[in-house]
Design a protein around this motif. Structure first.
Motif, PDB file in Angstrom:
ATOM      1  N   SER A   1       1.049  17.958 -11.690  1.00 47.88           N
ATOM      2  CA  SER A   1       1.783  19.225 -11.598  1.00 47.88           C
ATOM      3  C   SER A   1       3.233  19.060 -12.039  1.00 47.88           C
ATOM      4  N   THR A   2       3.881  18.019 -11.542  1.00 44.59           N
ATOM      5  CA  THR A   2       5.302  17.820 -11.839  1.00 44.59           C
ATOM      6  C   THR A   2       5.539  17.546 -13.315  1.00 44.59           C
ATOM      7  N   ALA A   3       4.613  16.839 -13.970  1.00 38.11           N
ATOM      8  CA  ALA A   3       4.757  16.573 -15.399  1.00 38.11           C
ATOM      9  C   ALA A   3       4.890  17.872 -16.181  1.00 38.11           C
ATOM     10  N   PHE A   4       4.021  18.831 -15.878  1.00 34.89           N
ATOM     11  CA  PHE A   4       4.035  20.099 -16.600  1.00 34.89           C
ATOM     12  C   PHE A   4       5.166  21.006 -16.123  1.00 34.89           C
TER      13      PHE A   4
ATOM     14  N   ALA B   1       0.832  -1.210   0.000  1.00 28.82           N
ATOM     15  CA  ALA B   1       0.000   0.000   0.000  1.00 28.82           C
ATOM     16  C   ALA B   1       0.865   1.258   0.000  1.00 28.82           C
ATOM     17  N   ILE B   2       1.929   1.245   0.789  1.00 23.86           N
ATOM     18  CA  ILE B   2       2.831   2.396   0.833  1.00 23.86           C
ATOM     19  C   ILE B   2       3.496   2.597  -0.530  1.00 23.86           C
ATOM     20  N   GLY B   3       3.918   1.492  -1.141  1.00 26.26           N
ATOM     21  CA  GLY B   3       4.530   1.574  -2.462  1.00 26.26           C
ATOM     22  C   GLY B   3       3.570   2.109  -3.502  1.00 26.26           C
ATOM     23  N   LEU B   4       2.283   1.743  -3.386  1.00 31.06           N
ATOM     24  CA  LEU B   4       1.274   2.237  -4.325  1.00 31.06           C
ATOM     25  C   LEU B   4       1.100   3.743  -4.189  1.00 31.06           C
ATOM     26  N   ILE B   5       1.033   4.231  -2.943  1.00 26.74           N
ATOM     27  CA  ILE B   5       0.875   5.672  -2.723  1.00 26.74           C
ATOM     28  C   ILE B   5       2.107   6.430  -3.219  1.00 26.74           C
ATOM     29  N   MET B   6       3.278   5.925  -2.876  1.00 25.39           N
ATOM     30  CA  MET B   6       4.501   6.581  -3.326  1.00 25.39           C
ATOM     31  C   MET B   6       4.632   6.525  -4.847  1.00 25.39           C
ATOM     32  N   GLY B   7       4.270   5.384  -5.431  1.00 26.28           N
ATOM     33  CA  GLY B   7       4.409   5.213  -6.872  1.00 26.28           C
ATOM     34  C   GLY B   7       3.384   5.975  -7.676  1.00 26.28           C
ATOM     35  N   ALA B   8       2.244   6.316  -7.066  1.00 23.76           N
ATOM     36  CA  ALA B   8       1.188   7.035  -7.788  1.00 23.76           C
ATOM     37  C   ALA B   8       1.683   8.376  -8.316  1.00 23.76           C
ATOM     38  N   TYR B   9       2.599   8.982  -7.594  1.00 22.40           N
ATOM     39  CA  TYR B   9       3.142  10.291  -7.990  1.00 22.40           C
ATOM     40  C   TYR B   9       3.816  10.216  -9.358  1.00 22.40           C
ATOM     41  N   MET B  10       4.801   9.343  -9.481  1.00 21.81           N
ATOM     42  CA  MET B  10       5.539   9.258 -10.737  1.00 21.81           C
ATOM     43  C   MET B  10       4.743   8.552 -11.831  1.00 21.81           C
ATOM     44  N   LEU B  11       3.849   7.649 -11.435  1.00 18.59           N
ATOM     45  CA  LEU B  11       3.022   6.986 -12.445  1.00 18.59           C
ATOM     46  C   LEU B  11       2.126   8.005 -13.140  1.00 18.59           C
ATOM     47  N   THR B  12       1.551   8.914 -12.364  1.00 16.68           N
ATOM     48  CA  THR B  12       0.729   9.978 -12.944  1.00 16.68           C
ATOM     49  C   THR B  12       1.577  10.911 -13.793  1.00 16.68           C
ATOM     50  N   THR B  13       2.751  11.256 -13.285  1.00 18.02           N
ATOM     51  CA  THR B  13       3.658  12.125 -14.041  1.00 18.02           C
ATOM     52  C   THR B  13       3.994  11.509 -15.391  1.00 18.02           C
ATOM     53  N   MET B  14       4.216  10.197 -15.409  1.00 13.56           N
ATOM     54  CA  MET B  14       4.553   9.496 -16.640  1.00 13.56           C
ATOM     55  C   MET B  14       3.462   9.661 -17.689  1.00 13.56           C
ATOM     56  N   PHE B  15       2.199   9.485 -17.284  1.00  9.96           N
ATOM     57  CA  PHE B  15       1.100   9.558 -18.237  1.00  9.96           C
ATOM     58  C   PHE B  15       0.914  10.967 -18.802  1.00  9.96           C
TER      59      PHE B  15
ATOM     60  N   ARG C   1       3.325  13.385 -18.946  1.00  5.61           N
ATOM     61  CA  ARG C   1       4.543  14.005 -19.461  1.00  5.61           C
ATOM     62  C   ARG C   1       4.486  14.283 -20.973  1.00  5.61           C
ATOM     63  N   PRO C   2       4.118  13.304 -21.828  1.00  7.68           N
ATOM     64  CA  PRO C   2       4.074  13.599 -23.267  1.00  7.68           C
ATOM     65  C   PRO C   2       3.062  14.691 -23.607  1.00  7.68           C
ATOM     66  N   TRP C   3       1.899  14.688 -22.925  1.00  6.17           N
ATOM     67  CA  TRP C   3       0.911  15.729 -23.148  1.00  6.17           C
ATOM     68  C   TRP C   3       1.463  17.085 -22.732  1.00  6.17           C
ATOM     69  N   ALA C   4       2.249  17.087 -21.668  1.00  3.71           N
ATOM     70  CA  ALA C   4       2.825  18.340 -21.188  1.00  3.71           C
ATOM     71  C   ALA C   4       3.716  18.967 -22.255  1.00  3.71           C
ATOM     72  N   GLY C   5       4.556  18.130 -22.900  1.00  4.52           N
ATOM     73  CA  GLY C   5       5.426  18.643 -23.941  1.00  4.52           C
ATOM     74  C   GLY C   5       4.638  19.280 -25.071  1.00  4.52           C
ATOM     75  N   TYR C   6       3.530  18.665 -25.456  1.00  4.28           N
ATOM     76  CA  TYR C   6       2.706  19.187 -26.543  1.00  4.28           C
ATOM     77  C   TYR C   6       1.971  20.457 -26.125  1.00  4.28           C
ATOM     78  N   ILE C   7       1.356  20.456 -24.936  1.00  6.80           N
ATOM     79  CA  ILE C   7       0.557  21.600 -24.480  1.00  6.80           C
ATOM     80  C   ILE C   7       1.435  22.815 -24.217  1.00  6.80           C
TER      81      ILE C   7
END
Length: 393
Positions: free
Chosen positions: A107-110, A43-57, A59-65
């Motif tokens: 936020s971090t992705a952008f 559970a702790i790994g899921l919460i910690m990993g959610a940050y970068m997992l969201t950033t990953m998704f 990130r490419p949109w951020a570059g375009y926008i």
């Protein structure tokens, strides 16, 4: 004087330091708070990993926008979202932490794409690696003090102080970020052509089709799994290692990253060539670092902190080196989106370090899990060697 250390760029680096200061504290507080609330390593790994997992998704949109609307307008909106996420940590439990991590990931992705694209576009080619190294360096400076501060707050039972600190960071970062100006070349907005948007979707295939992007992405993905496992579970693993302290480990690692990135910034190749021996040496350090952390359960604090030093050097070199290399070899028309995809693989790796390695630790032990990380690092040395032979044929 180098343009990479001129005042406009120093303001960007200072904003980077403020933005990532909260994470240096949260990386320690969330695992400790999660364990206190009865959460498993999974559970702790899921919460910690959610940050970068969201950033990953995102990130490419951020570059375009960012290319479409310009970095300043996007940056100001994102700082508001980040501030809301930090405030959410102050009055919620595990469920709220998960939501806050997701908001931070967006936020971090952008944020990171806006600053890195701006740095790459505004600096001369010979100074790109310095600019990226400085940006990355300032993301790690908070890690020198943040973990120790977080442990101090936790041991003092000072959740009220934690609340005040998070709100203060949110306000100061937002105000400072709103006043930051970027050079004209950074604010150039590309025309909005439908073909460009379609091309962004087609860029995902380049992760496999483009041999330069593929090899760098694989290296970054696997290395980031090791980095992510360290970040997510060192605060808990340190209690099992005699005479060891998670705050000191993370402080040493962050300090080494900062010192290495500053002292080695001109040594990192910025010529667009593939330096396989340099990369293999970095990966050897990565594997050795994870191995030392794993063995410290028997060997003690000496191996524990030796792992921190080696891990810091590996982190200091690998990311800016690969990013700079790609800025030369990728086609300029798609460079922003493709670099966004590359950085997304780093995000995915950090996320998997928590999400995948958490269950491994639950089923075995933290020591065994870190030995697996060492083997992954060693496997990448052979991958680089093999890829080099293929590219030389």
């Amino acid at each position: 004087m180098s343009k990479a250390v001129s005042w406009p760029f120093l303001r960007l680096y200072m904003l980077t330091l403020l933005y990532f200061s909260a994470n240096a504290i949260l990386n320690v507080m969330i695992p400790l708070r999660g364990e206190a609330l009865g959460a498993s390593s999974t559970a702790i790994g899921l919460i910690m990993g959610a940050y970068m997992l969201t950033t990953m998704f995102f990130r490419p949109w951020a570059g375009y926008i960012i290319q479409k609307h310009g970095p300043v307008r996007v940056l100001r909106l994102i700082l508001i979202v980040n501030g809301l996420a930090l405030i959410l940590y102050t009055f919620t439990g595990l469920g709220g932490y998960l939501v806050a991590r997701i908001l931070q990931g967006v936020s971090t992705a952008f944020f990171s794409m806006a600053l890195q694209i701006g740095i790459i576009d505004a600096l001369p080619e010979k100074e790109r690696s310095q600019g990226i190294s400085f940006y990355s360096l300032f993301t790690y400076i908070p890690g020198i003090i943040g973990p120790v501060l977080a442990l101090g707050l936790w041991q003092a039972g000072g959740m009220n102080y934690f609340t005040v600190l998070m709100i203060s960071i949110a306000i100061v970062t937002g105000c400072f970020g709103y006043s930051v100006k970027m050079e004209k070349s950074q604010e150039t907005v590309a025309p909005n052509h439908p073909a460009q948007e379609a091309n962004m979707f087609g860029s995902f295939a380049q992760l496999v089709k483009n041999p330069f992007l593929f090899k760098c992405s694989v290296l970054m993905l696997v290395s980031s799994i090791v980095f992510g496992a360290i970040t997510a579970f060192i605060p808990l693993y340190a209690f099992q290692v005699k005479n060891s302290n998670a705050g000191i480990y993370l402080m040493i690692q962050a300090a080494v990253v900062v010192i290495a990135r500053f002292t080695l910034r001109k040594k990192i190749p910025s010529d667009g060539k593939w330096h396989s021996s340099y990369i293999m040496g970095t990966l050897l350090l990565l594997a050795s670092a994870a191995g030392c952390v794993s063995f410290s359960i028997k060997g003690g604090a000496v191996f524990f902190y030796a792992g921190a030093v080696q891990m810091g050097i590996a982190q200091a070199i690998l990311y800016p080196m690969l990013t700079t290399y790609l800025s030369f070899v990728l086609p300029k028309s798609d460079r922003n989106v493709l670099i966004g995809l590359f950085i997304a693989t780093a995000d995915l790796g950090v996320s998997l370090g928590g999400v995948v390695m958490g269950p491994v630790a639950d089923l075995t032990s933290y020591s065994f899990m870190y030995m697996i990380c060492a083997l992954l690092g060693a496997a990448m040395i052979f991958f680089v060697s093999d890829r080099q032979r293929r590219f030389s044929r």
